[in-house]
Design a protein around this motif. Sequence first.
Motif: not given
Length: 427
Positions: A308-311, A313-316, A389
């Motif tokens: 889940s690292r990429s996800l 880093l993409s959220v607030k 999602e």
Amino acid sequence: MATVTTAHQIFAVRRFKPSFAAVKGVRLQRSHDRLSRSLLHGFSSCSLLYIQPRPIRRRLSATGESGQGEGSANNGSSEVSVQVGFSQLGKLVNFVESNFLPLALVGGIIFGLLNPTPGCLAHKYSFSKFSTFGIFFISGLVLRTKELSAAMEAWPAGVFGLSSILLLTPLLSKLIMQIQLVPPEFVTGVAIFSCMPTTLSSGVTLTQLVGGNSALALGMTVVSNLLGIIVVPLSLSRYIGAGAGVSLPTKELFKILISTLLVPLVLGKILRETSSVVAEFVDKNRKSFSVISALLLSLVPWMQVSRSRSLLLSVKAEAFALAAFIGVVLHVTLLAANAIALRVLLARGGKDSVFAKKEYTRAVILVASQKTLPVMVAVVEQLGGSLGESGLLVLPCVASHINQIIIDSVLVNWWRKKDHVDEAKDL
């Protein structure tokens, strides 16, 4: 005649080196002539020659002793520093042993964030299944027969735990759904998480670490997950996704639970009962087996964070932190509610009831307050995006899963320290 005597005494002193007191005892008359005075002056000088070396030798001796003293002081200081170093090392080792599980969990999380590739590969090759298999195999190895009989006697505690897991805690999902947060999947994911059965491995591992009845923890884990195949879809349809057509892959989940929970547990128990050598070895090294279980347990959050690292880093950061905080509040609420309910049952049942024994109550508090992540992920995959999602639904639950293990490991360490203090008072 007196002068001759004095001179003779002087030469005797010069030859035999008398002490100062003996020399001082020689009487000299005031009527001595210049020769006698000069001789007296020579005597005084000679006396000083023989008196002075003593302080010099003392200084030399003192200097030598001082050097040895400094050397011994240096050796002593080095020994003290070595002892201090060993003492600090011993304290560090004791700290690591006492807090091994939370340290392993935090270390796995940090490693997953810094380098997610190994964790992703481990998940790709289903290391989570192997870790769960290993945890329950070890549970079977360390499970004593008397614990099974004790767990059968503690069935009222087990019934309460199952009721809390499958019937009472899903009610909190209604309250969670009232929270407004962007993205809304964060709130929905935590609400789904509250409807799940208990964790597959961490509750049992923590129960073993704190000296609780592991057979009772195992029973609640297996039964709640098996019943969850039927109860979870009903809870989700009623409290969260009314009309969303929520369903579970019943056959697949049943096979997974049988293969990862029951089979390794039975194998470990059979190996223990058929070999006295194995049973004796396991009993002598229970602490080492607990460490291995903790290491296997730490693989789960490591792999989840890596995936889940990429996800993440993409959220607030603010929204994710708030969602994680909601998960923490949920778990603390479950811990407090279960503890209070057990206190009420103890007051009604009295000191002779099963609720008066801490090995039962601790197992119930730990197992009944945790929620499983793998089943939640399976549920979200079957939803097909009907509630949002999938990645955003799972992400706060990963944080909630990790947080509940860390919180409970801290609670377990506090219980263990409290037990040590009580034992010291009894002695």
